[in-house]
Design a protein around this motif. Structure first.
Motif, PDB file in Angstrom:
ATOM      1  N   LEU A  92       0.735  -1.114   0.016  1.00 46.74           N
ATOM      2  CA  LEU A  92      -0.053  -0.074  -0.070  1.00 46.74           C
ATOM      3  C   LEU A  92       0.845   1.065   0.151  1.00 46.74           C
ATOM      4  O   LEU A  92       0.521   2.217  -0.650  1.00 46.74           O
ATOM      5  N   HIS A  93       1.830   1.168   0.826  1.00 47.20           N
ATOM      6  CA  HIS A  93       2.758   2.313   0.814  1.00 47.20           C
ATOM      7  C   HIS A  93       3.268   2.643  -0.637  1.00 47.20           C
ATOM      8  O   HIS A  93       3.377   3.794  -0.937  1.00 47.20           O
ATOM      9  N   ALA A  95       2.104   1.671  -3.463  1.00 50.65           N
ATOM     10  CA  ALA A  95       1.292   2.055  -4.424  1.00 50.65           C
ATOM     11  C   ALA A  95       0.874   3.645  -4.354  1.00 50.65           C
ATOM     12  O   ALA A  95       0.624   4.247  -5.196  1.00 50.65           O
ATOM     13  N   VAL A  96       0.813   4.076  -2.908  1.00 50.47           N
ATOM     14  CA  VAL A  96       0.607   5.462  -2.729  1.00 50.47           C
ATOM     15  C   VAL A  96       1.779   6.391  -3.512  1.00 50.47           C
ATOM     16  O   VAL A  96       1.430   7.401  -4.064  1.00 50.47           O
ATOM     17  N   GLY A 215       4.202  -2.507  -5.418  1.00 49.33           N
ATOM     18  CA  GLY A 215       2.894  -1.384  -4.972  1.00 49.33           C
ATOM     19  C   GLY A 215       3.367  -0.247  -6.172  1.00 49.33           C
ATOM     20  O   GLY A 215       2.383   0.243  -6.850  1.00 49.33           O
ATOM     21  N   THR A 219       1.102   1.036  -9.614  1.00 49.44           N
ATOM     22  CA  THR A 219       0.185   2.222  -9.699  1.00 49.44           C
ATOM     23  C   THR A 219       1.149   3.309 -10.681  1.00 49.44           C
ATOM     24  O   THR A 219       0.419   3.854 -11.350  1.00 49.44           O
TER      25      THR A 219
END
Length: 292
Positions: A92-93, A95-96, A215, A219
């Motif tokens: 998640l980190h 991806a952000v 991630g 993205t």
């Protein structure tokens, strides 16, 4: 010398296994196509636009990585990077971070006049290609990270240390894209590919696993193509939320290669790499990331 030859030989073998199967699959596809009445132009179009070969390639890179690790490296105990505590949080980190970095690059190119954006009329039929794009880039992110950062970087790190592993795996990552359209149209596409490899290789080191790089890879590619409407490493997305109109020099807009062809993106990736290192450098490597 024996160590050098063995390491180079293993990397070459891992690539040869993929290339041989891809070549055989392409020949079979061509034979079947010819038997069904396709001419050469139709075969080239069918192979180029089809999904069979790209997905087969992803599967083969994953299979090659695990096979090479299982046969030659497992007993040596170095980290492959998939078994990582809090892997979902790291993904998640990453991806952000991918969304932030690609957005900064896109907005800078737009702000400096490299491109203009148009908003196409929304059509529900756009949803299917965009979902297919998400699936495609999940496969790309997982397969390329397992191979480039999991196997190659892990192998090089075991023998030569972190710095050599980061540099050499990033160069190899760039070379794996050397057949993409426009990659040598200017120095910037190849420089960006190397820097993309570097930021993900550094993240692999400081977070202790592959999930942060996976991630980011996902993205970065998806937002580049299906949100902001740029070509993704030279390939054209089926649909996108925004449509780009190139109106600046290629060194600024990225040209046919997309965002990764812009000089501004090189700067963004360099700064992003520094930020990743500073944010995660004091975190302990996760002992659970070692495959046993």
């Amino acid at each position: 010398m024996k160590t050098h030859a063995a390491v180079v030989g293993k990397i070459i073998l891992s690539l040869v296994m993929v290339m041989v199967v891809i070549t055989i699959a392409s020949l079979v596809f061509a034979i079947v196509g010819t038997a069904s009445g396709m001419d050469l132009a139709e075969l080239e179009t069918s192979i180029g636009e089809g999904v069979l070969i790209p997905y087969l390639q992803m599967i083969l890179f994953i299979a090659s990585s695990f096979a090479m690790y299982a046969f030659f490296e497992r007993k040596k105990g170095w980290s492959f990077g998939l078994k990582q505590r809090q892997g979902a949080a790291y993904a998640l980190h990453g991806a952000v971070a991918g969304i932030i970095l690609i957005s900064i690059s896109a907005v800078l190119i737009w702000a400096f006049g490299g491109i203009a954006w148009q908003t196409p009329a929304w059509d529900q039929e756009m949803l299917v290609p965009m979902l297919k794009g998400a699936v495609l880039f999940v496969g790309v992110a997982v397969s390329e990270e397992i191979y480039s950062r999991g196997y190659v970087q892990g192998l090089l790190r075991y023998h030569y240390g972190k710095t050599v592993a980061i540099v050499m795996s990033s160069i190899l990552f760039a070379l794996l894209h050397s057949l993409n359209p426009g990659v040598f149209s200017s120095p910037f596409p190849f420089a960006n590919l190397i820097m993309a490899g570097v930021i993900m290789a550094v993240a692999r080191e400081v977070t202790g696993g592959l999930w942060w790089p996976i991630g980011l890879h996902l993205t970065w590619n998806y937002f580049q193509g299906y949100i902001y409407g740029f070509n993704v490493s030279g390939t054209v997305p089926d649909n996108s939320l925004l449509s780009t109109v190139d109106q600046g020099p290629a060194w600024l807009s990225g040209g046919i290669f997309g965002i990764e062809g812009s000089a501004l993106t090189v700067a963004v990736l360099i700064l992003g790499t520094i930020a990743v290192y500073m944010l995660y450098r004091n975190r302990k490597l996760d002992a659970a990331s070692i495959i046993k």
